[in-house]
Design an enzyme around this catalytic site. Structure first.
Site, PDB file in Angstrom:
ATOM      1  N   GLU A  32       0.683  -1.390  -0.032  1.00  0.00           N
ATOM      2  CA  GLU A  32       0.182  -0.083  -0.151  1.00  0.00           C
ATOM      3  C   GLU A  32       0.989   1.315   0.187  1.00  0.00           C
ATOM      4  O   GLU A  32       0.417   2.155  -0.765  1.00  0.00           O
ATOM      5  CB  GLU A  32      -1.074   0.077   1.180  1.00  0.00           C
ATOM      6  CG  GLU A  32      -1.795   1.220   1.196  1.00  0.00           C
ATOM      7  CD  GLU A  32      -2.755   1.392   0.308  1.00  0.00           C
ATOM      8  OE1 GLU A  32      -2.963   0.408  -0.431  1.00  0.00           O
ATOM      9  OE2 GLU A  32      -3.459   2.353   0.166  1.00  0.00           O
ATOM     10  N   ASP A  33       1.783   1.379   0.897  1.00  0.00           N
ATOM     11  CA  ASP A  33       2.596   2.516   0.985  1.00  0.00           C
ATOM     12  C   ASP A  33       3.813   2.779   0.393  1.00  0.00           C
ATOM     13  O   ASP A  33       4.401   3.646   0.445  1.00  0.00           O
ATOM     14  CB  ASP A  33       2.794   2.817   2.578  1.00  0.00           C
ATOM     15  CG  ASP A  33       1.399   2.962   3.449  1.00  0.00           C
ATOM     16  OD1 ASP A  33       0.657   3.428   2.627  1.00  0.00           O
ATOM     17  OD2 ASP A  33       1.428   2.949   4.468  1.00  0.00           O
TER      18      ASP A  33
END
Ligand code: MN
Length: 726
Positions: free
Chosen positions: A80-81
């Site tokens: 996700e990051d």
């Protein structure tokens, strides 16, 4: 601020205590990998980001989950990051770990804020539907728990919205999964942000009481401990104050004062085996007077989520009521970690993460009987697993579609303009074909263009939802008049030829006004257009004017008239216009029974009525059975359907539905989409969230009838579809 090193040590200790079989080498590798990936990120409090995955892994280890789950916890925010890809994780840590990380990532992308209640429910369902592997939810709950613990660094607005989300989604899930300890912490922390005054009020009162009764509580505890030691029972005893949110709920929902809430004070006694549980109970009841009606044996009758314990409330020497919970160590572990504990005991025999495991979770959830959970479960049973699929817009909004849906359904679910201007579709960032079937949790993106040509007719076969089908037809109706007129004219003329009428007849000026009036269209082109887009069938249109045409053909038998046509008409099979052949009786009046509205293909019987010919019933009609008394035996006749009837037959349905906006409209759309003629459509609500829809349509045969029945049953909110009127 705690250091990365401290968090690492603390996680390591948890792994060594709760999951000693996990390889620290692998854990270290995942830790270093995640640390490197997150190296430029900071938490809101300014600490290195890696502290968060470490804390989540620690919670997951405490739950007793396995190596894959712990590795996935460490990596849970990498996809996700950071620039990390699924493939990269799969290559280094295996497909299972990568799937877990991806599963958590999908849940992370859900945008909860500003969701309405209905969406919340969808989300809870989707959480389960998406997480084919229960570990995904457990990691996600651990993730939320750590974020809840560090909520003080967020803005007040974020604190409120996240806490609400925790209350609405995560705490109920933790409850249903039997994870009491985590549920309590989630609820108490969220309450602090949602109702700071209520929270402070209760915790202050509890503190005061604790100071006031501290001495009494200590002496009660000492007395019990003394007694148990004397009787040679091995035990551990803990004092405990009930969690604040449950007191809060009792005070506010049942309008009680703090003093009226029982079991503010409680002790927990953990023993080795079940026999000792009952021994301890005997001693407690011997030492103190019990409060009637408060004894619960959850050992012989566990709670639906698997919780086992003995509960009793007794009155202490100072008149303070207090609760005692008695259970074994294993029961205690299950009470705190719920499904995770089950998971641990099941390890090794299950196919980790497979369907089977999910099945088992589902059964556990289904066994929960409390009414709140019941609603949840019944909604699960109805639509979750088979006929609904939940997908996301790129912004994280959840869209629910019939399962088997394609990007076309999705596009039209967003807006008809999106569908009409679609030039491409992406699932999870990859370009896909329009026939791709959407899976739970897919993120679907529709590429649109102003210069799009509009939907193609093939889409009607690729889409699954009525909504999309109807919108595509609407587009054709509006945008493609010329094309509709041409195709409509063609099928209309084919139908005319089939009944033996030359299409050229329509051009006769003396005939056309009569025909248009019968057809109820302003011009022939209007009618062709209606046939072209599907608003009217050619058969129906021709039926309306058949009599006129045939009469005209006969009366105007001119020499140049094509002879073959006439022969053709005369050779048309002789049969009753009702489409029924009554054995041994010619030309009788036929009436279709209103009670069961039979259509061709149904098994039927005829009943000779007094003065009104033969009434046709379905063989399974209760009225047919009722009339079959010995007196009436001579009045039943054998009837059969004439072959290939041109007529349509009126049939009625009764639908039990949830009362919602647009229900009748959806029913109407089904009828429209099937090009059926509808003579009655009425809905009646009972004011308690239910409504009954009455529908009478004309169908050609039982196949058509079954099709509409299935489609009606597929409308959201329709519970049952009954034939006929009861
Ligand atoms: Mn996270």
């Amino acid at each position: 601020m705690e250091s990365v090193q401290e968090h690492y040590q603390s996680m390591r200790a948890a792994i060594e205590t709760f999951t000693p079989n996990v390889s620290m080498e692998l854990v270290d590798e995942a830790f270093r990998y995640a640390e490197e990936k997150h190296k430029d990120q900071r938490r809101k409090d300014g600490s290195p980001y890696i502290i968060h995955p470490l804390a989540v892994a620690e919670i997951v280890a405490e739950m007793g989950l396995d190596s894959d789950a712990i590795l996935a916890s460490l990596l849970h925010d990498t996809i996700e990051d950071t620039d990390t890809s699924y493939d990269e994780v799969a290559k280094r840590f295996g497909v299972t770990v990568a799937n877990l990380v991806e599963g958590v990532t999908k849940l992370t992308r859900v945008n909860f804020t500003s969701l309405e209640d209905e969406q919340m429910e969808n989300l809870r369902k989707m959480f389960l539907a998406m997480s084919k592997d229960i570990r995904v939810i457990l990691i996600k709950i651990a993730d939320r728990l750590h974020n809840t613990r560090t909520m003080q660094y967020q803005t007040p607005a974020k604190q409120k919205s996240k806490s609400l989300e925790t209350m609405e989604i995560y705490a109920p899930l933790a409850h249903r999964l039997g994870m009491q300890k985590i549920k309590w912490e989630l609820e108490d922390t969220s309450l602090r942000y949602l109702d700071p005054i209520g929270y402070e009020d209760i915790s202050r009162q509890l503190d005061e009481k604790e100071a006031e009764f501290d001495h009494a509580m200590v002496s009660i505890r000492e007395r019990i401990e003394q007694r148990l030691r004397d009787s040679g029972i091995k035990f551990q005893m803990y004092g405990r104050v009930k969690h604040i949110y449950s007191i809060y709920r009792k005070m506010y929902s049942q309008n009680k004062t703090l003093d009226e809430v029982y079991d503010l004070y409680a002790y927990r006694i953990i023993v080795d085996d079940i026999a000792d549980c009952y021994n301890v109970l005997g001693h407690i009841h011997d030492l103190y007077n019990l409060v009637p009606g408060r004894f619960k044996d959850y050992i012989s009758t566990p709670k639906p989520n698997g919780y086992q314990s003995l509960h009793t409330t007794v009155i202490g020497s100072e008149g303070i009521p207090f609760e005692v919970q008695i259970r074994t160590a294993k029961m205690h572990h299950t009470a705190e970690y719920g499904i995770a504990a089950h998971w641990k005991y099941k390890e090794g025999i299950s196919t980790a993460g497979g369907e089977e495991e999910f099945e088992w979770v589902r059964r556990l959830l289904e066994n929960q009987q409390d009414s709140e959970a019941e609603d949840f479960i019944s909604s699960l049973k109805i639509d979750m697993f088979d006929d609904e699929v939940f997908v996301f817009t790129p912004r994280g909004k959840v869209i629910s579609l019939p399962s088997g849906s394609t990007p076309i359904d999705f596009a039209y679910a967003i807006h008809s303009e999106v569908g009409n201007h679609m030039v491409g579709a992406k699932i999870n960032g990859r370009i896909v074909g329009y026939d791709s079937v959407l899976q739970n949790g897919d993120i679907v993106e529709i590429v649109t263009s102003k210069s799009a040509k509009g939907p193609s007719r093939d889409w009607l076969n690729l889409c699954k939802s009525n909504q999309a089908r109807i919108k595509i037809r609407q587009w054709y109706k509006k945008e493609r008049r010329e094309e509709n007129v041409a195709t409509g004219k063609q099928s209309f003329e084919e139908e005319l030829r089939r009944i033996g009428v030359q299409p050229s007849m329509l051009n006769r000026e003396d005939l056309q006004p009569t025909l248009l009036k019968k057809l109820a269209y302003g011009s022939m082109d209007d009618m062709y257009a209606a046939i072209g887009y599907g608003g009217l069938t050619a058969v129906k249109a021709v039926n309306k004017i058949k009599d006129e045409l045939l009469r005209y053909t006969k009366s105007a038998r001119e020499p140049e008239q094509n002879h073959a046509d006439i022969t053709n008409i005369n050779r048309a099979p002789k049969k009753s216009t009702s489409g029924i052949i009554v054995e041994d009786i010619a030309n009788c009046v036929i009436k279709f029974a209103r009670c069961c509205t039979p259509v061709p293909g149904d098994d039927i019987v005829g009943f000779i009525t007094k003065g009104f010919g033969v009434s046709i019933h379905r063989r399974d009609c209760p009225n047919a059975a009722g009339a079959a008394s010995p007196d009436n035996s001579g009045r039943w006749v054998k009837v059969t359907w004439a072959s290939a009837p041109l007529e349509t037959f009126s049939t009625s349905f009764e639908l039990d539905c949830t009362d919602r906006d647009g229900m009748a409209l959806d029913v109407a759309m089904v009828v429209t989409s099937m090009k059926l003629r509808c003579s009655e459509l009425a809905a009646r609500a009972d004011g308690q969230g239910n409504c009954t829809v009455y529908l009478t349509v004309e169908v050609r045969d039982v196949t058509e009838l079954n099709t509409i029945r299935t489609r009606l049953a597929n409308i959201r909110g329709v519970r049952t579809v009954r034939r006929g009127r009861s």
